[in-house]
Write an enzyme that holds these catalytic residues in place. Structure first.
Site, PDB file in Angstrom:
ATOM      1  N   GLU A 127      12.629   1.211 -38.394  1.00 26.21           N
ATOM      2  CA  GLU A 127      11.458   2.076 -39.364  1.00 26.21           C
ATOM      3  C   GLU A 127      12.376   2.984 -38.764  1.00 26.21           C
ATOM      4  OE1 GLU A 127       6.628   1.358 -39.146  1.00 26.21           O
ATOM      5  OE2 GLU A 127       7.670   0.459 -36.942  1.00 26.21           O
ATOM      6  N   HIS A 144       7.917  -2.088 -30.767  1.00 25.04           N
ATOM      7  CA  HIS A 144       7.357  -1.723 -32.128  1.00 25.04           C
ATOM      8  C   HIS A 144       8.115   0.544 -31.454  1.00 25.04           C
ATOM      9  CE1 HIS A 144       4.810   1.317 -34.226  1.00 25.04           C
ATOM     10  NE2 HIS A 144       4.833   0.067 -35.178  1.00 25.04           N
TER      11      HIS A 144
END
Lengths: 223, 223, 223, 223
Positions: free
Chosen positions: B142, B94
């Site tokens: 993302e 992430h």
């Protein structure tokens, strides 16, 4: 703050101290503590805190706490999340999870806000003196050259323990000192206390023992 | 591997998704999933995995997994400890917990050994193509410039989603693509699916909503 | 891009390849290159780039480049500062200085903007395939289990070199492959080239040799 | 140890203080120092140390020093390599390059072995007290909330400077205190000295000025 823990068992990330094994080990620690009358605490992985706290009634510490505030920190360990598990306190700045000096300050402050006991790890006399400026509840000194050697700091380098205690107490007499690295026998434990420490922080010597409970009982047999 | 999750809600380290709040939120997610018939999964903090898995019956992911093997890694998250909680899988890399390329490889391999679903996060078309070489189950893209802006990637930069899907499928057609960053409304969700993704990874848009369950129902209302 | 360098000598941070020693060693490398007719390049510490580039006329690489843009990054290595020294290119993602996948992407792009040759280090076949997505000029594969063993990858694990070359060329046939870890003799060098690599990245085998220039001449004696 | 530097200009990684620009800026600093009679020092990027030290005759500091010994540390900054450039000393633990407490100890010790002046950066009163245990030559306090704001610490929070000086001198009266963050005018400089500091550590206020030399002269105009 909890009573002087005398012994804190760091579960690290060994198979023998993970998941169901961690819960079982925690029961052995509780039994050893009750049979010996010596205060024993444990520091399991964050993921195992809830199931262990549900099963045993001894002081439980987190192994680490990130210097973060609530927000976007995917994969980190929020102090408030750790607190909510019901832990007694947390290790800070373990040699396997070092923090910057600014983060040590922030995390020790956070433990005070959250009414958690702080065990700040250091590696020598000088970093212990620096650590004392943050007024943690405990300073655990682990000389890195002894970690995993089986040679106890109290034997290899007794003056490091005495000097650490002295330097820390020059700054704050309230701080308790724990002795780490290489402790595994009753004699090591006895020596650690005689040198002025209030207990020990240890791991593999107990966790890897064939009979973990007996290893703990042996450890405290001479005190 | 779990069914296509369509929605993975990353709990990050918000107060609203920590401890008891995390358990309550997980119940809302389960209700929203059951009422809508859309598959919804969650990714809480490691410390909260056990209490949540005990209370709900939806796919649960870890937010992170360290590239470590059992041993001396105080304060880290052992893959085997995560597995034992009963999780479905884990987020990897992430943007708030980036890994080296060697560690991404090691962790994706570990999820295969442990039969866990892997959701590998990336930030653009090129890193997504690189990520495809590791054959994770999902790649969640993302773009960092959109995180937290409320502008959905599907609107700000629709071709990045299409190009990512194309580049990934050149290397492995089995990999599902999730769309992250900025998704919060039903229209964002619909657009994300129309651009070729199989779902979304999202966080604050739902977690910070006044009515979290309703926000989830709104999110899937147009699909 | 420079000519295929065949040999890149990574100076790391050895005393024998620091400061005045680094300048002297660079002269030996230039002499060995001229006498053998084999292209040889060097990668000194950032601090030593200017004095070396002033003294020798062989390709010089930086050991590292931070994924930063001009601004407040005290203690980091700005790509533009490296470029201005006159280097030919830079190593990226060496096993002793790993980057995240997002940073690898950013640094390789930066080398293209700055017209620098990129040598992207990897550790196995899969990370090499991922690395190929970034289209660096070179990929240098160094299996970590062989680093510092004196066992050359071309001998311990010849198929890893062949497979790496194959997987990389599936994605981009223009990328040259270098072979690292354990190379020290003329036979290692010859084997590395026969397995499909265009050269080697090496360090201590030459730097720690009693006669560094002769060690280089021996290295290329069979090609 | 050098004379009290009064002013240390941290070049960070700005374009205006990189490469040829860094050499030119260093000449301006030398001129400003000579014209004002005030001691001024500079801290350029590692890569620019040699060309600057060849051109000017003012104290030059490294921005950082890694806590490493000679060996395999590709991309790091060896203390011995820094020393050999002819620097006067080094910044340590700048807010943009934080170190662990164990590494701060190791690097400060290393500066003593190498006879380099140490400037240890801190962020508040408590970390400054901790830093004093390492006996560096200077402690430079930069409250992070003020960095880049243009609000000088001496104005926003004058008692932090006085308290820092007091806490540090309780431990070691020999340590000089520098004041950082937000300093840009002659009045800021004057206030910083009146509060008990021996000088300032500053960056963008001078480096980004249209006339860097004049900005330095203005800075010292009231002392």
């Amino acid at each position: 703050m909890s009573k002087t823990p005398i012994i804190i068992l760091n579960y690290k990330t060994y198979v023998e101290s993970t998941g169901k094994n961690a819960v079982q080990l925690s029961k052995y620690v509780q039994e050893a503590s009750e049979e010996s009358g010596i205060n024993m605490a444990i520091a399991p992985q964050a993921v195992d805190l809830y199931p262990i706290i549900n099963e045993v009634d001894i002081p439980v510490y987190s192994q680490h706490m990130d210097a973060i505030t609530p927000g976007g920190h995917t994969g980190s360990t929020l102090p408030e999340a750790i607190k909510e598990t019901g832990v007694t306190g947390t290790l800070i700045n373990h040699s396997e999870q070092r923090l910057t000096i600014a983060d040590i300050d922030a995390v020790v402050e956070k433990t005070k806000d959250l009414e958690l006991t702080s065990v700040l790890c250091t590696n020598n006399v000088k970093t212990s003196a620096a650590a004392a400026s943050f007024n943690p509840d405990y300073i655990a000194i682990e000389p890195p050259e002894l970690i995993g050697t089986g040679i106890p700091v109290s034997q290899a380098n007794p003056e490091i323990v005495e000097n650490t205690v002295n330097e820390i107490h020059k700054i704050n007499k309230e701080i308790n000192v724990l002795c780490g690295a290489g402790i595994s026998t009753g004699e090591d434990m006895k020596a650690a206390l005689e040198l002025g420490s209030q207990g020990v922080l240890l791991a593999s010597g107990i966790i890897k023992a064939d009979d973990q409970k007996q290893a703990l009982l042996d450890l405290v047999s001479l005190i």
